[in-house]
Structures are given as structure tokens and as C-alpha cells.
Design a protein around this motif. Structure first.
Motif, short mmCIF file in Angstrom:
data_model
loop_
_atom_site.label_atom_id
_atom_site.label_comp_id
_atom_site.label_asym_id
_atom_site.label_seq_id
_atom_site.Cartn_x
_atom_site.Cartn_y
_atom_site.Cartn_z
N VAL A 566 -1.89 -3.61 -0.80
CA VAL A 566 -1.28 -4.81 -1.38
C VAL A 566 -2.27 -5.99 -1.32
CG1 VAL A 566 0.56 -6.51 -1.10
CG2 VAL A 566 1.07 -4.06 -0.90
N GLU A 567 -2.90 -6.17 -0.18
CA GLU A 567 -3.84 -7.28 -0.02
C GLU A 567 -5.06 -7.14 -0.93
OE1 GLU A 567 -4.68 -7.23 4.11
OE2 GLU A 567 -2.80 -8.24 4.68
N SER A 568 -5.41 -5.89 -1.28
CA SER A 568 -6.59 -5.64 -2.11
C SER A 568 -6.25 -5.51 -3.58
CB SER A 568 -7.31 -4.38 -1.63
OG SER A 568 -7.69 -4.51 -0.27
N ASP A 569 -5.00 -5.81 -3.95
CA ASP A 569 -4.55 -5.81 -5.35
C ASP A 569 -4.60 -4.44 -6.01
OD1 ASP A 569 -3.76 -8.45 -5.52
OD2 ASP A 569 -5.74 -9.16 -6.12
N TYR A 570 -4.49 -3.39 -5.22
CA TYR A 570 -4.29 -2.08 -5.84
C TYR A 570 -2.88 -2.02 -6.42
CZ TYR A 570 -8.60 0.14 -4.26
OH TYR A 570 -9.92 0.50 -4.10
N THR A 571 -1.95 -2.68 -5.75
CA THR A 571 -0.56 -2.74 -6.20
C THR A 571 0.04 -3.99 -5.55
OG1 THR A 571 1.52 -1.49 -6.40
CG2 THR A 571 0.33 -1.32 -4.30
N SER A 572 1.35 -4.15 -5.65
CA SER A 572 2.04 -5.26 -5.00
C SER A 572 3.25 -4.73 -4.24
CB SER A 572 2.48 -6.31 -6.02
OG SER A 572 3.28 -5.72 -7.03
N ALA A 573 3.78 -5.51 -3.33
CA ALA A 573 4.86 -5.04 -2.48
C ALA A 573 6.10 -4.67 -3.27
CB ALA A 573 5.20 -6.10 -1.42
N ASP A 574 6.33 -5.31 -4.42
CA ASP A 574 7.53 -4.98 -5.20
C ASP A 574 7.29 -3.79 -6.13
OD1 ASP A 574 5.85 -6.19 -7.03
OD2 ASP A 574 7.41 -7.44 -7.94
N ARG A 575 6.12 -3.13 -5.98
CA ARG A 575 5.81 -1.95 -6.79
C ARG A 575 5.30 -0.78 -5.95
NH1 ARG A 575 4.58 -4.21 -12.35
NH2 ARG A 575 5.41 -6.32 -12.15
N LEU A 576 5.30 -0.94 -4.63
CA LEU A 576 4.77 0.09 -3.74
C LEU A 576 5.90 0.98 -3.23
CD1 LEU A 576 2.45 1.38 -2.16
CD2 LEU A 576 2.75 -0.39 -0.41
N VAL A 577 5.72 2.30 -3.38
CA VAL A 577 6.71 3.29 -2.97
C VAL A 577 6.15 4.10 -1.81
CG1 VAL A 577 8.11 5.27 -3.71
CG2 VAL A 577 7.58 3.44 -5.34
N ALA A 578 6.88 4.13 -0.69
CA ALA A 578 6.50 4.95 0.45
C ALA A 578 6.98 6.37 0.23
CB ALA A 578 7.12 4.39 1.73
N ASN A 579 6.12 7.34 0.51
CA ASN A 579 6.46 8.73 0.25
C ASN A 579 5.93 9.62 1.36
OD1 ASN A 579 5.31 11.31 -1.98
ND2 ASN A 579 7.37 11.08 -1.21
N ALA A 597 9.67 -5.43 3.89
CA ALA A 597 9.10 -6.36 2.90
C ALA A 597 7.82 -5.83 2.28
CB ALA A 597 8.83 -7.71 3.56
N LEU A 598 7.27 -4.75 2.83
CA LEU A 598 6.01 -4.21 2.35
C LEU A 598 6.20 -3.19 1.24
CD1 LEU A 598 2.95 -4.30 2.84
CD2 LEU A 598 3.26 -2.63 4.70
N PHE A 599 7.44 -2.73 1.04
CA PHE A 599 7.70 -1.64 0.10
C PHE A 599 8.86 -1.99 -0.83
CE2 PHE A 599 6.00 0.21 3.98
CZ PHE A 599 4.98 1.00 3.50
N ALA A 600 8.75 -1.52 -2.07
CA ALA A 600 9.86 -1.64 -3.01
C ALA A 600 10.85 -0.51 -2.84
CB ALA A 600 9.32 -1.65 -4.44
N ALA A 601 10.35 0.67 -2.47
CA ALA A 601 11.21 1.85 -2.42
C ALA A 601 10.56 2.92 -1.56
CB ALA A 601 11.45 2.38 -3.84
N GLY A 602 11.34 3.96 -1.30
CA GLY A 602 10.83 5.11 -0.57
C GLY A 602 11.43 6.39 -1.12
N ILE A 603 10.62 7.46 -1.13
CA ILE A 603 11.10 8.78 -1.51
C ILE A 603 10.73 9.73 -0.38
CG2 ILE A 603 10.85 10.71 -3.11
CD1 ILE A 603 10.40 8.71 -5.34
N LEU A 604 11.75 10.37 0.20
CA LEU A 604 11.56 11.25 1.35
C LEU A 604 12.01 12.65 0.96
CD1 LEU A 604 13.11 8.83 4.01
CD2 LEU A 604 10.70 9.03 3.34
N ASP A 605 11.06 13.59 0.90
CA ASP A 605 11.34 14.96 0.48
C ASP A 605 11.43 15.89 1.68
OD1 ASP A 605 11.20 14.87 -2.51
OD2 ASP A 605 9.20 14.10 -2.08
N TYR A 606 12.53 16.65 1.77
CA TYR A 606 12.71 17.65 2.84
C TYR A 606 12.29 17.07 4.19
CZ TYR A 606 12.75 20.64 -1.30
OH TYR A 606 13.03 21.19 -2.52
N PRO A 607 12.80 15.89 4.56
CA PRO A 607 12.18 15.16 5.67
C PRO A 607 12.73 15.49 7.05
CG PRO A 607 13.85 13.80 4.65
CD PRO A 607 13.85 15.10 3.89
N LEU A 608 11.88 15.32 8.04
CA LEU A 608 12.24 15.25 9.45
C LEU A 608 12.48 13.78 9.76
CD1 LEU A 608 12.15 16.88 12.26
CD2 LEU A 608 9.85 15.95 12.46
N LEU A 609 13.64 13.44 10.38
CA LEU A 609 13.96 12.02 10.55
C LEU A 609 14.57 11.68 11.91
CD1 LEU A 609 15.38 11.46 6.96
CD2 LEU A 609 13.22 10.56 7.85
#
Length: 731
Positions: A566-579, A597-609
Motif C-alpha cells: 500500500v505504501e509503495s502504491d502497488y495497490t491501496s487499502a480499499d483494493r487489497l484482498v487478503a488470501n 483498515a489495511l484490507f478491503a476484503a479477505g478470501i479464505l479457502d479450506y482454512p485452518l482458523l
């Protein structure tokens, strides 16, 4: 910070959907006249455990009972609602069509050469090599012939072919098949010359915990067996034994030739060079890399297993046999790895063949075999990892370096290497986001590689670039990451991005073929794969730096990479998805909870939680060496603050989260997803959606057919389009 509030565009998506009733699985959920009501919150229980003097609340313990009708009904309602919302997304059908075309790519496993025959399998590019058609060539350039057709076998038996094990001569082929995402295989024996099935049928082989080693004469084979404790995806497998099956006899007469030492979480593996004389057995506790080694004559009439490595002080991975010597890759007294040889009839002394180098020998063992070292054609093939990139290097058996093969591009070899001393070629499957998997045969004599099979696929739109970067972690360590994007996707903060992290088990993080991410990048997204501590790209030290007592470092690395992007402008916090997925699930999930506040969304596949109870279910007990166990007070102090489920005890505004378990997943049973979604919905203070989308009948990436897999990924992409800013995807 945890209390920050940010509401995504979901409010606009759901506005106007009023309560009337929930669409059932039989209704056309794409019909906008069907009005939806979000399922009510899950019932909270009052379970409180006292662990090492600390009270720990577990209000959704009841969702662990996967056989309960209440649990099934709750999961069905959550899933039906999630599918209905996805079906209403205007662009979903177009997404499904594109993802389906990417899934339809035909990919092959590396071939196993037995005699003059080459055996391999073909499957759809769903990320799982569990539903295959088994093929054969007579000679390397012979005509491809189908031995077991996936569709025909499934139609006649209700099971799908999964794995194959040819005898040393290639005159017989053992193959397994599974049903409905189960990890339990039934093994049959085929005569490739005639297509005739032998009467032998071996049931109850665990797909992930058992394999087959032929006896060298084609009269029978060795395999592992476990005692199951419990049923379904939460079952645990104990008391491993090595058995011998003689062809033509019933399974009830199979002989136990070795039983693991008493104790929980013991696991066996076994191998033999088809051109060799010895059976090599390794025994370890859980996922620990340290192991015992035993060896004995491959002939069952003369088998006496004797310990070569009795004290499990380090990893000793079998690499093959030549001239009566057994070869191993080991990190004993060598963190970056070295190769040794041992005489199985001697006094247990080893001879160093390849000394430790500045670059680590790859520690990964894929489905096709270990990648690090292999005896092939009278030479030794060692795969180093140099700046994150695998480099197969050929040595003479006395340790003299011959030369190296440079990969055609920076991709993944994590399915392993196939080859043995009776062949002159080692086979690799190289894959990347634009290549579902090209199989190369590396001639160890000339150190030249030729393509054996190439994938059948439609190329991606746009010129796709892969770049390796280094991100400074908060403790100063350099964390490598791969960035995959179209050349015309800008790095100005406007592009959506998915950050994938695993950080577990020494996995060599590198780009691989993932149809969902291929479609994402094609539409203008950026895919980032971070090599977190706990992964294996920098060898054993990097792996150990994110393991058990140091596990928190894995989580910190992930957040450090996200913040830097985010700080390096690869993306922004409202467009970053944690996976993240599988055993890496806690990494992304905790980041979503602790740094919303750092992520817009998350996708968790077959996860351990749930990190406090994971080792009680399914495959979890194998992972204690990596994560630790809450029953140990020192481990508990590490795990409790890291466990995503247990961090949802304070109301907050969470990002939008999509959780996608498999109903029959025995590695990470869906109870993890159920409990997390219930707790997240209870903790959610804003309108960002928390969705559960279950792959019914599927296991851990297995059991769902290609169409169902494409449907799941289309729903995930639709979710991203719904919750990210309008116009985020430029293509």
C-alpha cells in the motif's frame, strides 16, 4: 487499528433486498424476484475452557459436531444465501464462462518410467490432481493410450481415479480411486497390456498418509494402514503399520512387516528405487522434519528392517539407491542441506557426497516426490533454491559437479521430481500463472531438457509479467515476494491486488497456475505471493524462523508485506484482498481481524482458523511440529494471540470476508470455517459482508468436479467485484 470503521460498496449491492424468506437450493437464485433475508446469527453457547490458568471462551463449540443436523442446517442456510447473492451479480455469468475455460485446461503429471513404459495422468487445472485419467506410452515418443478413463470409471464405480503406482517392469499398475471428496482410496491392479483388472482389491488406503511400493518382482507391494478414531472429516488416524500384500490373496491375509513406535502422531513413509534392492522406511512425529530411517531387503521373503538413523535429530530424506548405497538429503550439521550416502549393510556411518553450499537444497516433497535430491541414471540430481528460483544441478555420485539446468522461466516445481537410477531422465512439471504445467524431461547425461507433455489451454489476454521483489520486514529481514500482473496494469495504487501467504511447512512459494488468479490478473488485478518465514525458499533456517515458538513471525511478515504494498502504491487499502488457504489460513485471517483498515476484503479457502483445538481433528495432529499445541503452556502462549477465531471477541468493523471450506475436508475440517464465520458475524459492527460458501461433497481441494470448482471460483470473483470500489477492474 481494530476499532476503525470503513464500509465498502456492499451497502449499495444489498440495498433494496428485503426480508421475505431465504431462497432454497431448488429455487432460481438468479431471479431478482426472489427476495433474500440474511440468515440469523448463530446461536452462542456458554463454553469456557480454563487453559493454563486463563479462561478462554468458545461460544461456537457446538459447530464442531459435523454430524449434527443443526450444524448442517446452519451451514446450508449460510451457503444458500451466499450463492444467491453471488448469482445476482450482473457479471457473474461472464466470470463463470472465463473461469470455466481456464479450468478446462488439460494438465499432466510427471511420468514414471517403468521398463520401456511411461505412465502419467491427465486432469483439469482445478489445483487438485485427485480426479485423473491414467495414460501410458510404449517408449518415450510412443502413442498415448488411455488405461483408466476418469469419466468411464466414475460412471461404473461411483469413484474417481486418483493415483497410480506401476511395478518396476511396468507389467502391472496399481491405481487408487476415491468417492465424494473422501481421503480413503480403494486400490485395484491393472494389466496394461490387456486392460484386464486383477481380482485384488485393497480398501482403506489414506490418500495423503499412505502409498504403495512394489516388491521389485511384481509379486506384491507394501502399503501403510492406520486405525481411524472417529468418522468423517474430523477423524484422526493412529497406529501406523506397514503391510505387505501378495497378489492373488485377500487383504485379510496381508502381513504386518513393521509397526511404528508407540505414541500419538506417528507417521510412516516408504520408498524403493525400482532398479534397487532395498526398501527404505522413514518414521516421524507429525509434520516434524526430523525422522528415523530404517532399511532392509526389498524382497518380502528376506525383509528385515534395521535402523540406519535411530535418533531423529535431523531430516533425512531418501534420494535413491546406486551401487548398493542409499543416498539422502539431510540438514544434519548443515542448515542449507547436504547429500550423504550410507551402506545399509554397514555400521550406520555416512559418507558426505555433496557438501553444504551457500544456497540451500530445496526441502520440499511434492506429490511426485522430493525435489531436493534424487539418484537418476548413475548421477545425482540436486535442486538448489537460488534467490527463490529452483535450479536443478547434476553431480557425479562421487560429488563432482557436472552442470546445471536453468528453468525456462521463474515458476514452480513444487509437484516434485520423478526419476530413478534405472532411467537417464528426471521429469519435472514447471508451472506459472500462464502455464498450467509443462512437463520437462532432463537428461542427466547431456543436461538438456525436452518437453514430454504440454498443457492444452487458451492463452490469457494481455502480456503477463512476473517480477520478484524484496520487502523489508519490521525486524529488518528481507521478505521476498512475487508480483504477477499484466504489463499494462499500472502500479499507481489504483489496481486491485490479492496478497497470498502460506508460511508453513517449508513450502517453496512461487507462482503457479491458479485459474481464479489468472482471470483476476487478466482483468487488471495484481497477484502477490509472499515468501513468509515458515516457507522454504531460503532453506531450513527460513522455515524454522516461522515455526512453533517463532510462528508469530510468519504473521508479522504477512502484515509487513501488505503495508509495504500500500505504501509503495502497488495497490491501496480499499483494493487489497487478503488470501490464504489450508494451514496458511490463520495468516490472512488474523491480519483481517487485527489490521482491518489495511484490507478491503479477505478470501479464505479450506482454512485452518481455530489454533487452540485444531490438533483434535482430522489431519491437524500432524501439524503440531509447526504450530505447537494448546495443551503445552509455552505453545499456548504463542497460539492464543494468533488464533483468528479467538481474536473475534471484541466488536469491530471487519473487512468483507468470504470463507470457502469443503464439506468432507479431512485436513482442515469445515468446523474451522463454521466457527470463524459465526464469530465474525457476531463481532461485525458495519455492513461489510461475512460469507460462507461450502463446496458440498468436496474434500481438501478434492471431490468437487471441474464445473463445481469453476462455480466456486466465479462466486469468489463476483464477491471481489461486489465489495471492491466500482471500476476497480479496468479490463
Amino acid at each position: 487499528m481494530r476499532g476503525s470503521i470503513r464500509v465498502l460498496g456492499w451497502v449499495a449491492v444489498t440495498a433494496g433486498i428485503t426480508a421475505c424468506g431465504l431462497a432454497t437450493a431448488e429455487e432460481d437464485v438468479s431471479d431478482v424476484s426472489v427476495r433474500l433475508q440474511e440468515p440469523p446469527p448463530a446461536r452462542r453457547g456458554d463454553v469456557i475452557d480454563t487453559l493454563h490458568g486463563l479462561e478462554v471462551s468458545d461460544p461456537y463449540r457446538w459447530l464442531e459436531d459435523l454430524e449434527s443436523e443443526d450444524v448442517r442446517a446452519w451451514a446450508r442456510r449460510q451457503d444458500t444465501y451466499s450463492r444467491a447473492i453471488a448469482a445476482r451479480h450482473p457479471g457473474r455469468q461472464a466470470l463463470l464462462g472465463r473461469v470455466r475455460s481456464l479450468v478446462d485446461a488439460r494438465v499432466h503429471t510427471a511420468p514414471v518410467q517403468s521398463g520401456m513404459r511411461y505412465f502419467y495422468s491427465r486432469f483439469n487445472a482445478t489445483g487438485a490432481q485427485f480426479q485423473v485419467t491414467i495414460l501410458m506410452r510404449e517408449g518415450r515418443d510412443g502413442t498415448e493410450r488411455v488405461l483408466v478413463d476418469r469419466d468411464e470409471w466414475e460412471a461404473s464405480t461411483g469413484r474417481t481415479p486418483s493415483r497410480f503406482f506401476p511395478s518396476a517392469s511396468g507389467q502391472l499398475l496399481a491405481f487408487g480411486s476415491t468417492a465424494s471428496g473422501s481421503v480413503m482410496e480403494t486400490v485395484r491392479i491393472l494389466d496394461p497390456s490387456t486392460g484386464r483388472l486383477l481380482p485384488d482389491s485393497i480398501v482403506g488406503l489414506h490418500f495423503r498418509l499412505a502409498s504403495i511400493t512394489w516388491d521389485g518382482r511384481g509379486r506384491g507391494f507394501y502399503y501403510q494402514s492406520y486405525e481411524a478414531e472417529g468418522t468423517g472429516p474430523s477423524a484422526r488416524y493412529l497406529d501406523p503399520r506397514l503391510l505387505y500384500h501378495r497378489l492373488g490373496t485377500p487383504q485379510s491375509e496381508d502381513v504386518v512387516v513393521y509397526r511404528a513406535a508407540a505414541g500419538e502422531n506417528r507417521f510412516l513413509s516408504h520408498t524403493a528405487d525400482p532398479a534397487g534392492q532395498y526398501l527404505v522406511v522413514t518414521e516421524r512425529v507429525g509434520s516434524a522434519s526430523e525422522n528415523r530411517v530404517l532399511a532392509g531387503p526389498l524382497d518380502p521373503s528376506n525383509l528385515r528392517l534395521s535402523p540406519l538413523i535411530d535418533d531423529p535429530v535431523a531430516a533425512f530424506t531418501p534420494a535413491g539407491e546406486a551401487n548398493g548405497m542409499l543416498y539422502f538429503r539431510t540438514d544434519h550439521d548443515a542448515p542449507n542441506g547436504r547429500v550423504i550416502a550410507m551402506d545399509p549393510t554397514g555400521d550406520g556411518e555416512s559418507v558426505e557426497i555433496v557438501a553444504e553450499a551457500a544456497d540451500p537444497i530445496n526441502t520440499w516433497s511434492g506429490r511426485s516426490g522430493p525435489l531436493g535430491a534424487r539418484v537418476v541414471g548413475g548421477r545425482l540430481l540436486v535442486t538448489y533454491t537460488i534467490e527463490g528460483v529452483p535450479q536443478p544441478t547434476v553431480f557425479e555420485l562421487d560429488g563432482r559437479r557436472v552442470g546445471a539446468w536453468d528453468l525456462p522461466y521463474d515458476g514452480s516445481l513444487w509437484s516434485g521430481v520423478v526419476g530413478h537410477n534405472g532411467t537417464h531422465e528426471a521429469f519435472f512439471v514447471l508451472s506459472g500463472l500462464t502455464d498450467p504445467g509443462t512437463t520437462y524431461g532432463l537428461d542427466v547425461s547431456s543436461i538438456r531438457a525436452e518437453v514430454f507433455t504440454a498443457p492444452q489451454m487458451r492463452e490469457l489476454d494481455g502480456d503477463v509479467l512476473t517480477r520478484r521483489i524484496t520487502v523489508p520486514a519490521s525486524d529488518g529481514a528481507p521478505v521476498p515476494a512475487y508480483v504477477v500482473r499484466r504489463s499494462d496494469t499500472p502500479l499507481d495504487g489504483s489496481a486491485p491486488a490479492v496478497l497470498y501467504g502460506y508460511g508453513f511447512g517449508g513450502w517453496p512459494a512461487a507462482p503457479y497456475y491458479f485459474p481464479l488468479m489468472a482471470a483476476f490478473v487478466e482483468r487488471g488485478g495484481i497477484w502477490i505471493l509472499a515468501e513468509l518465514r515458515g516457507d522454504g525458499g531460503y532453506g531450513t533456517p527460513w522455515h524454522l524462523a516461522g515455526r512453533r515458538e517463532t510462528k508469530a513471525r510468519t504473521f508479522h511478515d504477512y502484515v509487513d508485506v501488505a503495508r509495504w504494498l500500500v505504501e509503495s502504491d502497488y495497490t491501496s487499502a480499499d483494493r487489497l484482498v487478503a488470501n490464504a488457504s489450508s494451514a496458511g489460513g490463520p495468516v490472512a485471517a488474523r491480519a483481517l481481524v487485527e489490521e482491518p483498515a489495511l484490507f478491503a476484503a479477505g478470501i479464505l479457502d479450506y482454512p485452518l482458523l481455530d489454533l487452540l483445538r485444531y490438533d483434535r481433528f482430522g489431519y491437524g495432529s500432524r501439524w503440531v511440529a509447526e504450530y505447537g499445541t494448546a495443551s503445552d503452556p509455552d505453545d499456548f502462549r504463542v497460539l492464543h494471540p494468533l488464533s483468528p477465531y479467538h481474536r473475534l471477541d471484541t466488536p469491530t468493523c471487519l473487512p468483507a470476508i468470504f470463507v470457502a471450506p469443503g464439506e468432507n475436508d479431512a485436513l482442515t475440517p469445515p468446523l474451522h470455517a463454521y466457527k470463524f464465520v459465526a464469530a465474525a458475524r457476531s463481532a461485525q459492527l458495519c455492513e461489510n459482508p461475512i460469507r460462507l460458501r461450502v463446496s458440498w461433497g468436496a474434500g481438501h481441494g478434492a471431490g468437487a468436479d471441474p464445473e463445481a470448482t469453476a462455480d466456486n471460483w466465479a462466486d469468489q470473483f463476483a464477491f471481489m467485484e461486489q465489495v471492491l470500489p466500482h471500476g476497480a477492474f479496468r479490463f
